[in-house]
Design a protein around this motif. Structure first.
Motif, short mmCIF file in Angstrom:
data_model
loop_
_atom_site.label_atom_id
_atom_site.label_comp_id
_atom_site.label_asym_id
_atom_site.label_seq_id
_atom_site.Cartn_x
_atom_site.Cartn_y
_atom_site.Cartn_z
N MET A 7 5.86 11.28 6.08
CA MET A 7 4.43 11.04 6.28
C MET A 7 3.81 12.21 7.04
O MET A 7 4.41 12.72 7.97
N GLU B 177 1.07 0.87 -7.84
CA GLU B 177 -0.04 1.68 -7.34
C GLU B 177 -0.99 0.80 -6.53
O GLU B 177 -1.17 -0.37 -6.85
N GLU C 239 -2.55 4.72 3.67
CA GLU C 239 -1.64 5.56 2.88
C GLU C 239 -0.23 5.48 3.45
O GLU C 239 0.75 5.39 2.71
N ALA C 240 -0.13 5.47 4.77
CA ALA C 240 1.19 5.42 5.41
C ALA C 240 1.93 4.14 5.04
O ALA C 240 3.13 4.16 4.74
N ALA D 175 1.45 2.30 2.38
CA ALA D 175 1.81 2.37 0.96
C ALA D 175 3.11 3.15 0.80
O ALA D 175 4.02 2.75 0.06
N HIS D 176 3.24 4.27 1.53
CA HIS D 176 4.48 5.05 1.48
C HIS D 176 5.67 4.22 1.94
O HIS D 176 6.75 4.27 1.34
N LEU D 177 5.49 3.47 3.02
CA LEU D 177 6.60 2.65 3.52
C LEU D 177 7.05 1.63 2.48
O LEU D 177 8.22 1.28 2.41
N GLY E 119 7.05 2.18 -0.59
CA GLY E 119 7.55 2.91 -1.77
C GLY E 119 6.52 2.91 -2.89
O GLY E 119 6.82 3.24 -4.04
N ARG F 85 2.61 3.89 -4.66
CA ARG F 85 1.86 5.13 -4.81
C ARG F 85 0.39 4.88 -4.47
O ARG F 85 -0.28 4.11 -5.16
#
Ligand code: PLP
Length: 372
Positions: A1, A103, A115-116, A118-120, A122, A124
């Motif tokens: 991140m 998504e 956004e962070a 969403a990354h955790l 997995g 998009r």
């Protein structure tokens, strides 16, 4: 991140003396005394053990009553999960619906934590634009275009950080209608719901879509309780158990003493909330007056406690601009790039400094843009 540009500016500002802080996103008032007193009493009375994962029943009931009144619909306590700040609610909501490779539509500009998370998960993150020319409101044609078979959720934030936009009822209805038609979940971050200067806040929870809407809010901004870490989440009924289970491996539960303070906050009436809102409205008016003629104010904020200043004419990227602004004028502001790739032409200021600091800071910022 990516490292948060907010944190970068804050750590640079911490090394300097006599800085005017326009970067801070929390009310500049102490928590009202009746809330502090209730927490002290709760600790003395022994409310010092774990709470259930979903929160203390009395607080869940209080939140259910609050939203039932505000949304003019009956919300069952079983749909309420008490969380560690609104961020805990966002985390549990997004984790409950997102699978790897899904998504999720998130705003640009938008709060970086979306956004962070969403990354955790997995997943998009896919950005939808909020353009100044449209009053920082979403463009339904773009939202439709970006929705694919992989899109699982649409993230909304109203009143919005960093734009100050308050989504009107017809915009909220169109977004919910789109979610219904395409099977999306909606995660609606409404933590600034009490900070509205113009128009009315329309909650996604009031729009008859209880099967797909998660509403996130909390005590941080309304009751000046950022450090207490108290939020809540109202879930679609079948997913409340998932959101509750997601608390166990991360926080277990929100602090029990804090939850007792939350009961007092919700029982204590909205007088203090209205006073905070009035203070931010006064400062918003001051910022509009100071920046109005310069053309630098991206939009008049209708809610929350932020404004975006357009720095495009300087030709600098927002992080370089904020570093130089801090270095040369001792004013700390947040680089727009932290809110999304399309927002590099802005810097965010918060109305959380004293009136005097805000006036001085905004004047220095304006003069700096004009001479750069
Ligand atoms: N959502 C938005 C848009 C925010 O700006 C913030 C905090 O700045 C939060 C959520 C987090 O709130 P909390 O302190 O209750 O976790």
């Amino acid at each position: 991140m990516p490292r948060s540009a907010i944190r970068e500016i804050m750590s640079l500002a911490a090394k300097k003396q006599h800085v005017i802080h326009l970067e801070v996103g929390e009310p500049d008032a102490p928590t009202p005394p009746h809330i502090i007193e209730s927490a002290a009493r709760a600790a003395r009375e022994g409310w010092t053990g774990y709470a259930p994962n979903a929160g203390l029943p009395a607080l869940r009931q209080a939140v259910a009553r609050r939203v039932s009144g505000r949304w003019a619909t009956q919300v069952a306590e079983s749909r309420v999960v008490i969380t560690t700040g609104a961020i805990g609610g966002l985390y549990s909501a997004l984790m409950a619906v997102l699978d790897p490779a899904d998504e999720v539509l998130i705003p640009d500009p938008g709060w970086p934590n979306y956004e962070a998370i969403a990354h955790l998960a997995g997943a998009r993150p896919v950005r939808y634009g909020l353009a100044a020319a449209r009053g920082f409101l979403p463009d339904m044609a773009e939202i439709r275009r970006l929705t694919t078979p992989r899109t699982k959720a649409l993230l909304l934030n109203t009143p919005a950080n960093p734009t100050g936009a308050v989504f009107p009822g017809e915009v909220m209805r169109a977004l919910i209608e789109h979610a219904r038609a395409t099977g999306l979940y909606v995660v609606s971050d409404e933590v600034y719901e009490d900070m509205v200067f113009e128009g009315a806040h329309v909650s996604a929870g009031s729009l008859d879509a209880a099967d797909r809407v998660f509403v996130v809010s909390g005590a941080s901004k309304s009751f000046a309780m950022t450090g207490w870490r108290l939020g809540w989440l109202v879930c679609p009924e079948p997913l409340a158990a998932v959101a509750t289970a997601l608390q166990e491996p991360v926080t277990s539960c929100a602090s029990t003493i804090t939850q007792k303070a939350g009961e007092a906050a919700l029982a204590g009436g909205d007088e203090c909330v209205r006073a905070f809102c009035a203070r931010f409205r006064r400062r918003r008016d001051m910022v509009v007056e100071l920046l109005g003629a310069s053309g630098l104010l991206a939009c008049v904020p209708a809610g929350a406690f932020y404004a975006l200043v357009d720095i495009a004419r300087t030709g600098l990227d927002s992080l370089t601009f904020c570093k130089r602004l801090l270095e040369e004028t001792s004013v700390a502001a947040v680089p727009g790039i932290t809110f999304g790739p399309a927002s590099d032409r802005y810097v965010r200021i918060a109305f959380t400094a004293s009136d005097e600091d805000l006036r001085t800071g905004v004047t220095r910022l304006m003069q700096y843009v004009q001479r750069t």
